[in-house]
Scaffold this active site. Sequence first.
Site, mmCIF file in Angstrom:
data_model
loop_
_atom_site.group_PDB
_atom_site.id
_atom_site.type_symbol
_atom_site.label_atom_id
_atom_site.label_comp_id
_atom_site.label_asym_id
_atom_site.label_seq_id
_atom_site.Cartn_x
_atom_site.Cartn_y
_atom_site.Cartn_z
ATOM 1 C CB SER A 249 -0.974 0.001 1.183
ATOM 2 O OG SER A 249 -0.328 -0.312 2.386
ATOM 3 C CG HIS B 278 -0.803 -5.397 2.020
ATOM 4 N ND1 HIS B 278 -0.195 -5.209 3.230
ATOM 5 C CD2 HIS B 278 -0.809 -4.162 1.408
ATOM 6 C CE1 HIS B 278 0.157 -3.922 3.358
ATOM 7 N NE2 HIS B 278 -0.216 -3.272 2.266
ATOM 8 C CG HIS C 25 6.090 -8.977 8.153
ATOM 9 N ND1 HIS C 25 7.032 -8.124 7.621
ATOM 10 C CD2 HIS C 25 4.945 -8.268 8.235
ATOM 11 C CE1 HIS C 25 6.461 -6.953 7.408
ATOM 12 N NE2 HIS C 25 5.193 -7.007 7.763
ATOM 13 N NE ARG D 178 2.375 -3.811 12.585
ATOM 14 C CZ ARG D 178 2.200 -3.951 11.279
ATOM 15 N NH1 ARG D 178 1.691 -2.941 10.572
ATOM 16 N NH2 ARG D 178 2.537 -5.058 10.658
ATOM 17 C CG ASP E 182 -3.190 -8.343 8.959
ATOM 18 O OD1 ASP E 182 -3.743 -7.266 9.239
ATOM 19 O OD2 ASP E 182 -2.371 -8.449 8.025
HETATM 20 N N1 HAX Z 1 1.857 -19.859 6.011
HETATM 21 C C1 HAX Z 1 2.299 -20.746 5.107
HETATM 22 N N2 HAX Z 1 3.366 -20.512 4.300
HETATM 23 C C2 HAX Z 1 4.016 -19.359 4.477
HETATM 24 C C3 HAX Z 1 3.636 -18.406 5.451
HETATM 25 C C4 HAX Z 1 2.500 -18.694 6.221
HETATM 26 N N3 HAX Z 1 2.019 -17.830 7.115
HETATM 27 N N4 HAX Z 1 4.490 -17.371 5.392
HETATM 28 C C5 HAX Z 1 5.368 -17.641 4.404
HETATM 29 N N5 HAX Z 1 5.073 -18.838 3.844
HETATM 30 C C6 HAX Z 1 5.707 -19.473 2.697
HETATM 31 C C7 HAX Z 1 5.557 -18.588 1.474
HETATM 32 O O1 HAX Z 1 4.274 -18.743 0.882
HETATM 33 C C8 HAX Z 1 6.700 -19.055 0.612
HETATM 34 O O2 HAX Z 1 6.331 -20.292 0.055
HETATM 35 P P1 HAX Z 1 6.794 -20.709 -1.446
HETATM 36 O O3 HAX Z 1 8.289 -20.618 -1.447
HETATM 37 O O4 HAX Z 1 6.243 -22.074 -1.620
HETATM 38 O O5 HAX Z 1 6.179 -19.690 -2.356
HETATM 39 C C9 HAX Z 1 7.794 -19.320 1.652
HETATM 40 O O6 HAX Z 1 7.115 -19.559 2.891
HETATM 41 C C10 HAX Z 1 8.769 -18.177 1.826
HETATM 42 O O7 HAX Z 1 8.053 -17.011 2.151
HETATM 43 P P2 HAX Z 1 8.716 -15.887 3.080
HETATM 44 O O8 HAX Z 1 9.952 -15.424 2.407
HETATM 45 O O9 HAX Z 1 8.804 -16.391 4.477
HETATM 46 O O10 HAX Z 1 7.591 -14.794 3.074
HETATM 47 P P3 HAX Z 1 7.279 -13.687 1.949
HETATM 48 O O11 HAX Z 1 8.137 -12.513 2.226
HETATM 49 O O12 HAX Z 1 7.341 -14.258 0.579
HETATM 50 O O13 HAX Z 1 5.760 -13.367 2.241
HETATM 51 C C11 HAX Z 1 3.899 -12.915 3.630
HETATM 52 C C12 HAX Z 1 5.383 -12.644 3.378
HETATM 53 C C13 HAX Z 1 3.404 -12.003 4.727
HETATM 54 C C14 HAX Z 1 3.138 -12.591 2.320
HETATM 55 C C15 HAX Z 1 3.731 -14.411 4.032
HETATM 56 O O14 HAX Z 1 4.374 -14.640 5.256
HETATM 57 C C16 HAX Z 1 2.267 -14.824 4.117
HETATM 58 O O15 HAX Z 1 1.694 -15.195 3.074
HETATM 59 N N6 HAX Z 1 1.647 -14.769 5.333
HETATM 60 C C17 HAX Z 1 0.241 -15.067 5.487
HETATM 61 C C18 HAX Z 1 -0.621 -13.900 4.977
HETATM 62 C C19 HAX Z 1 -0.505 -12.716 5.915
HETATM 63 O O16 HAX Z 1 -0.652 -12.826 7.121
HETATM 64 N N7 HAX Z 1 -0.292 -11.530 5.330
HETATM 65 C C20 HAX Z 1 -0.239 -10.270 6.114
HETATM 66 C C21 HAX Z 1 1.173 -9.774 6.316
HETATM 67 C C22 HAX Z 1 1.229 -8.474 7.081
HETATM 68 C C23 HAX Z 1 0.629 -7.382 6.252
HETATM 69 O O17 HAX Z 1 1.097 -6.937 5.241
HETATM 70 N N8 HAX Z 1 -0.514 -6.950 6.677
HETATM 71 O O18 HAX Z 1 -1.195 -6.101 5.907
#
Ligand code: HAX
Length: 435
Positions: A241, A271, A318, A327, A373
């Site tokens: 965002s 996000h 994250h 938070r 979240d």
């Molecule tokens: N559950 C399962 N798998 C997860 C995970 C979770 N909570 N967090 C990361 N992973 C996986 C990723 O999907 C990725 O898998 P692949 O290699 O198979 O694609 C791997 O672990 C490496 O990811 P990462 O490097 O640890 O994390 P990223 O930086 O790529 O992504 C995210 C960060 C927040 C998007 C990720 O942790 C996620 O999808 N979390 C769940 C959704 C979530 O809570 N999002 C909100 C984040 C905070 C925010 O922005 N709020 O607005």
Amino acid sequence: MESLKEKFARIALPQADKVKELAREHGDKVLGEVTIGNVLSGMKGVVSLLTVTSKLDPEEGIRFRGYSIPELHKNLPKLHPEGEPLPEGLFYLMLMGELPDKAQVDMVSRELNMRSQVPKHVFDVIDAMPLTAKPMTIFSAAIIAMATESRFQKAYREGIGKKDIWEPAFEDVMNLVARLPRIASYIYRRLYHQNMQIEADHYLDWAGNFAHMMGYDNEEVKRLFRMYLYIHADHEGGNVSAHTTHLVGSALSNPYYAFGAAMAGLAGPLHGLANQEVIRWLQKMIEEIGYVCDSKERIREYVVKTIESGRVVPGYGHAVLRKTDPRFLVQREFALKYLPNNPLIQAVGCLYEVVPEVLKTYQKIKNPWPNVDAHSGALLLAYGIKEYDFYTVLFGVSRALGVLSQLVWDRVFGLPIERPSSQTLEWFLEQAEKK
Ligand code: HAX
């Protein structure tokens, strides 16, 4: 008395010279190198943005203009001594770079109140949407519809110079921040309360009035809103965002367009939509395994099943953080103070005891800890705000404070259109072959 805009000009304009000098005198300084891994991981770790409002540390969490959340809790003005900081105070801090006193926060509240009238056609746009439309679809559309009011766009048409363009940007940003609670609460009441709208109470603070217009006049909910709206306000410049606001703004699109686009980004499940996904996921888990605190083993199995079916566990992980999100902890503290016996609040605690241990067993997951979240939905639900499709709108209203403050600074700095370079797959494969 000096107005907010005059004060901002006095503080901000000298900083623009520093940025120009940096570019002129030190433009060839090397900041780091970019690897193929960086590009294919979504540019993580590559410094490519200038953001003044906040900075995220992987271990410690967010600092707004140098202040951590516990420090802000202590130092930002509050309505009640034992209560939560007023989000207007954080807005002032991010804009001006200095902590406000209570009189300065009151000045922000007054100015926002004065600017809070939403033009009628914005309500018409909202009313034209089907009741089945998602709240974030309506929210983004309403924000873009308000661009008819843009002073920025008008000033550009009339030939304003680059040096002065921050001024209409400041006007648009103040108007947007002032009007978002009205727009959001109008959407909420229309979708979930038979369109029975509640007028603003201009004696209330920005967050208190928002809770009031949504129909929650309980003092504890107002406290929750103050806390919620200040902790979600900013998370440095690279999140979707914040980056979208900056990117779209860099084309000199007006602040309404930039923020409307940012809200489309916030609406993604990785996000801001994660705050809805957490509740959907938790409710499904309860349907399947019963009350989650009854069996940690069954939580474990459910988490494994989620991951093994190719989905993510919402609210955990994250892109930058490597510890429990502060938070999350502020919300936990609030929840345990006001709602210690609520089963949902207890369920969030039970998940916190189990989920990180399971996620740690997956090597690829870089951060097994909860993010912001993981908690917010349970708190809202506990106070009866059960329409979880709406939760990301609340996040969006808060996020405006940080990303729009930064947008005004972008224009003060005269930052150019953003235009990173891209390469073809063949080019990457060639680089990979090189010694
Ligand atoms: N559950 C399962 N798998 C997860 C995970 C979770 N909570 N967090 C990361 N992973 C996986 C990723 O999907 C990725 O898998 P692949 O290699 O198979 O694609 C791997 O672990 C490496 O990811 P990462 O490097 O640890 O994390 P990223 O930086 O790529 O992504 C995210 C960060 C927040 C998007 C990720 O942790 C996620 O999808 N979390 C769940 C959704 C979530 O809570 N999002 C909100 C984040 C905070 C925010 O922005 N709020 O607005």
